[in-house]
Write a protein that holds these residues in place. Structure first.
Motif, PDB file in Angstrom:
ATOM      1  N   GLY A 262      46.792  36.670  50.007  1.00 28.98           N
ATOM      2  CA  GLY A 262      46.903  38.103  50.240  1.00 28.98           C
ATOM      3  C   GLY A 262      47.875  38.779  49.300  1.00 28.98           C
ATOM      4  N   ILE A 263      48.921  38.084  48.917  1.00 28.03           N
ATOM      5  CA  ILE A 263      49.901  38.653  47.983  1.00 28.03           C
ATOM      6  C   ILE A 263      49.280  38.804  46.602  1.00 28.03           C
ATOM      7  CG2 ILE A 263      52.086  38.177  46.808  1.00 28.03           C
ATOM      8  CD1 ILE A 263      53.060  36.965  49.466  1.00 28.03           C
ATOM      9  N   GLN A 264      48.520  37.807  46.181  1.00 27.95           N
ATOM     10  CA  GLN A 264      47.826  37.913  44.896  1.00 27.95           C
ATOM     11  C   GLN A 264      46.821  39.062  44.906  1.00 27.95           C
ATOM     12  OE1 GLN A 264      47.948  33.284  43.315  1.00 27.95           O
ATOM     13  NE2 GLN A 264      46.113  33.995  44.321  1.00 27.95           N
ATOM     14  N   LEU A 295      56.055  45.316  50.264  1.00 27.01           N
ATOM     15  CA  LEU A 295      55.220  44.449  49.428  1.00 27.01           C
ATOM     16  C   LEU A 295      55.632  44.433  47.959  1.00 27.01           C
ATOM     17  CD1 LEU A 295      51.681  44.884  50.973  1.00 27.01           C
ATOM     18  CD2 LEU A 295      52.680  42.708  50.264  1.00 27.01           C
ATOM     19  N   ILE A 296      56.187  45.525  47.446  1.00 27.86           N
ATOM     20  CA  ILE A 296      56.603  45.532  46.041  1.00 27.86           C
ATOM     21  C   ILE A 296      57.650  44.452  45.806  1.00 27.86           C
ATOM     22  CG2 ILE A 296      57.730  46.860  44.220  1.00 27.86           C
ATOM     23  CD1 ILE A 296      54.862  47.719  44.752  1.00 27.86           C
ATOM     24  N   ASN A 297      58.604  44.325  46.702  1.00 31.53           N
ATOM     25  CA  ASN A 297      59.619  43.272  46.577  1.00 31.53           C
ATOM     26  C   ASN A 297      58.992  41.887  46.674  1.00 31.53           C
ATOM     27  OD1 ASN A 297      61.717  45.113  46.311  1.00 31.53           O
ATOM     28  ND2 ASN A 297      62.131  45.189  48.511  1.00 31.53           N
ATOM     29  N   ILE A 298      57.966  41.745  47.520  1.00 30.05           N
ATOM     30  CA  ILE A 298      57.292  40.455  47.657  1.00 30.05           C
ATOM     31  C   ILE A 298      56.540  40.107  46.375  1.00 30.05           C
ATOM     32  CG2 ILE A 298      55.430  39.263  48.889  1.00 30.05           C
ATOM     33  CD1 ILE A 298      58.021  39.423  50.475  1.00 30.05           C
ATOM     34  N   PHE A 299      55.890  41.093  45.750  1.00 33.13           N
ATOM     35  CA  PHE A 299      55.219  40.840  44.470  1.00 33.13           C
ATOM     36  C   PHE A 299      56.233  40.330  43.444  1.00 33.13           C
ATOM     37  CE2 PHE A 299      52.054  44.508  45.478  1.00 33.13           C
ATOM     38  CZ  PHE A 299      51.372  43.680  46.349  1.00 33.13           C
ATOM     39  N   ASN A 300      57.364  40.988  43.364  1.00 33.34           N
ATOM     40  CA  ASN A 300      58.380  40.601  42.380  1.00 33.34           C
ATOM     41  C   ASN A 300      58.886  39.188  42.633  1.00 33.34           C
ATOM     42  OD1 ASN A 300      58.213  43.131  41.189  1.00 33.34           O
ATOM     43  ND2 ASN A 300      59.875  43.994  42.409  1.00 33.34           N
ATOM     44  N   LYS A 301      58.877  38.775  43.899  1.00 36.82           N
ATOM     45  CA  LYS A 301      59.393  37.441  44.252  1.00 36.82           C
ATOM     46  C   LYS A 301      58.356  36.350  44.051  1.00 36.82           C
ATOM     47  CE  LYS A 301      61.366  34.894  48.182  1.00 36.82           C
ATOM     48  NZ  LYS A 301      61.807  34.985  49.605  1.00 36.82           N
ATOM     49  N   TYR A 302      57.086  36.636  44.356  1.00 34.72           N
ATOM     50  CA  TYR A 302      56.076  35.582  44.409  1.00 34.72           C
ATOM     51  C   TYR A 302      55.098  35.558  43.236  1.00 34.72           C
ATOM     52  CZ  TYR A 302      57.335  34.157  49.139  1.00 34.72           C
ATOM     53  OH  TYR A 302      57.999  33.653  50.229  1.00 34.72           O
ATOM     54  N   SER A 304      54.075  35.345  39.481  1.00 33.69           N
ATOM     55  CA  SER A 304      54.652  34.908  38.204  1.00 33.69           C
ATOM     56  C   SER A 304      53.989  35.575  37.007  1.00 33.69           C
ATOM     57  CB  SER A 304      54.527  33.387  38.072  1.00 33.69           C
ATOM     58  OG  SER A 304      53.162  32.999  37.989  1.00 33.69           O
ATOM     59  N   TRP A 305      53.001  36.421  37.249  1.00 31.37           N
ATOM     60  CA  TRP A 305      52.292  37.119  36.178  1.00 31.37           C
ATOM     61  C   TRP A 305      52.920  38.490  35.932  1.00 31.37           C
ATOM     62  CZ3 TRP A 305      48.388  34.059  34.308  1.00 31.37           C
ATOM     63  CH2 TRP A 305      47.919  33.041  35.159  1.00 31.37           C
ATOM     64  N   THR A 306      52.826  38.945  34.684  1.00 29.68           N
ATOM     65  CA  THR A 306      53.213  40.318  34.397  1.00 29.68           C
ATOM     66  C   THR A 306      52.000  41.215  34.629  1.00 29.68           C
ATOM     67  OG1 THR A 306      52.555  40.269  32.063  1.00 29.68           O
ATOM     68  CG2 THR A 306      54.781  39.487  32.608  1.00 29.68           C
ATOM     69  N   GLU A 307      52.225  42.509  34.706  1.00 27.11           N
ATOM     70  CA  GLU A 307      51.106  43.421  34.894  1.00 27.11           C
ATOM     71  C   GLU A 307      50.118  43.324  33.734  1.00 27.11           C
ATOM     72  OE1 GLU A 307      52.335  47.380  35.714  1.00 27.11           O
ATOM     73  OE2 GLU A 307      53.315  46.852  37.605  1.00 27.11           O
ATOM     74  N   GLY A 308      50.645  43.096  32.530  1.00 22.40           N
ATOM     75  CA  GLY A 308      49.775  42.968  31.367  1.00 22.40           C
ATOM     76  C   GLY A 308      48.918  41.718  31.400  1.00 22.40           C
ATOM     77  N   ASP A 309      49.346  40.710  32.159  1.00 26.78           N
ATOM     78  CA  ASP A 309      48.581  39.461  32.235  1.00 26.78           C
ATOM     79  C   ASP A 309      47.244  39.637  32.942  1.00 26.78           C
ATOM     80  OD1 ASP A 309      50.479  37.917  30.938  1.00 26.78           O
ATOM     81  OD2 ASP A 309      51.494  37.327  32.792  1.00 26.78           O
TER      82      ASP A 309
END
Length: 330
Positions: A262-264, A295-302, A304-309
């Motif tokens: 769900g986070i992905q 959720l923004i903090n969870i994205f930053n924590k979990y 490993s991809w950048t937005e450009g990836d």
């Protein structure tokens, strides 16, 4: 007259401290079975054995959960029995029970220990097969019993994953509309409506609400409504679009960099709105909600991809399944 028939749950019960009252709940729902089997993980059984022991189980079966190689043994345990199987656990336990019970054509109940995805009520099971996640069509459960006191003990990350997975329905139905417009794919309007309605109540909440009864009740109902949309539609089109293809691509091709589904999905949904649908209004609405709910903090924590990836992941995503999405317009 002709109707689209589907099996609705015989029991849906959400409440506090009801794990030890399952026998009575089934009796009230007029569900009588000569035997009941409990399938769960060892740590969960140990944590809740006092409550679980208040019910009568013919057999208690311990599983790892989530792996297809467990299926033959579990099938052997439950086949040819006049019993109902209770799956108590997270998505991995629910999915292996869904798969095996469907293979044996016997009824089962889902009793989730967390609400991280739609495994609670869906027609799909996701299981690992030789290191790869695979999807299998299954029969939906006979019923769903959710003890909110159990769910409140689950990690915040899992509840937020459930939120992101459900909110991504809004992305999936945009892809469905696009497929209808561009290639004439038919839309089941009832399934479409239910998928959308499942997501909307969650926007009323913020991070401080995550363990409240009101939020968990709405999250449970949203999961069930979303599952009903899939069952009525006969597939996952209304709940799984480009954002899910990205998540599945990460699991399939980059398993060492994968995390909670769900986070992905939520991370991909956000970027797709901005960079692929170019819907700045929807992106801002989504970003503000994700910030408010945590959720923004969870994205930053979990993640490993950048937005450009994400652009690099698109070709892999399009290999996952033959489903028309925004990626097909690139």
């Amino acid at each position: 007259m002709y109707y689209n028939e589907f099996k609705s749950p015989a029991i849906i019960k959400t409440g506090n401290n009801i794990l030890g009252n399952i026998d009575e709940l089934l009796k009230v729902a007029h569900l009588y079975f000569p035997k009941k089997f409990l399938v769960t993980q060892e740590n969960l059984f140990e944590a809740y054995k006092d409550d679980l022991s208040k019910n009568k189980f013919e057999k208690i079966i311990i599983v790892r959960g989530g792996f297809i190689d467990e299926a033959p043994k579990l099938i052997e345990e439950i086949r040819n029995t006049d019993a109902i199987v209770l799956a108590f656990g997270g998505g991995s336990v629910l999915d292996i029970v869904k798969y095996c019970a469907s293979k044996c054509d016997i009824p089962y109940l889902t009793v989730p220990s967390t609400l991280s995805n739609d495994a609670v009520y869906s027609c799909v099971a996701r299981l690992s097969d030789e290191g790869k996640k695979r999807s299998y069509g299954v029969q939906p459960p006979t019923g769903i019993i959710v003890d909110l006191e159990v769910v409140k003990k689950s990690p915040k990350e899992l509840l937020l994953a459930g939120v992101a997975d459900l909110v991504s329905n809004l992305s999936a139905i945009e892809d469905w509309k696009l497929a209808h417009k561009n290639i004439g794919e038919p839309i089941n309007e009832l399934a479409f409506m239910l998928s959308k309605e499942a997501a909307l109540p969650l926007f009323n909440y913020k991070e401080q609400d995550l363990f409240s009864d009101d939020f968990l009740f709405d999250l449970t109902n949203s999961i069930i409504t979303s599952g009903l949309a899939m069952i009525i539609g006969g597939n996952t089109r209304m709940t799984s679009g480009a954002e899910h293809l990205i998540s599945h691509a990460v699991d399939e091709f980059f398993p060492d960099r994968s995390t909670i589904h769900g986070i992905q999905v939520g991370w991909a949904h956000l970027i797709i709105e901005r960079d692929y649908r170019h819907n700045n209004e929807q992106y801002q609405l989504l970003y503000n909600f994700y910030s408010r709910i945590g959720l923004i903090n969870i994205f930053n924590k979990y993640i490993s991809w950048t937005e450009g990836d994400l652009k690099m992941l698109v070709p892999y995503a399009m290999k996952i399944r033959n489903r028309y999405t925004i990626f097909n317009t690139i």
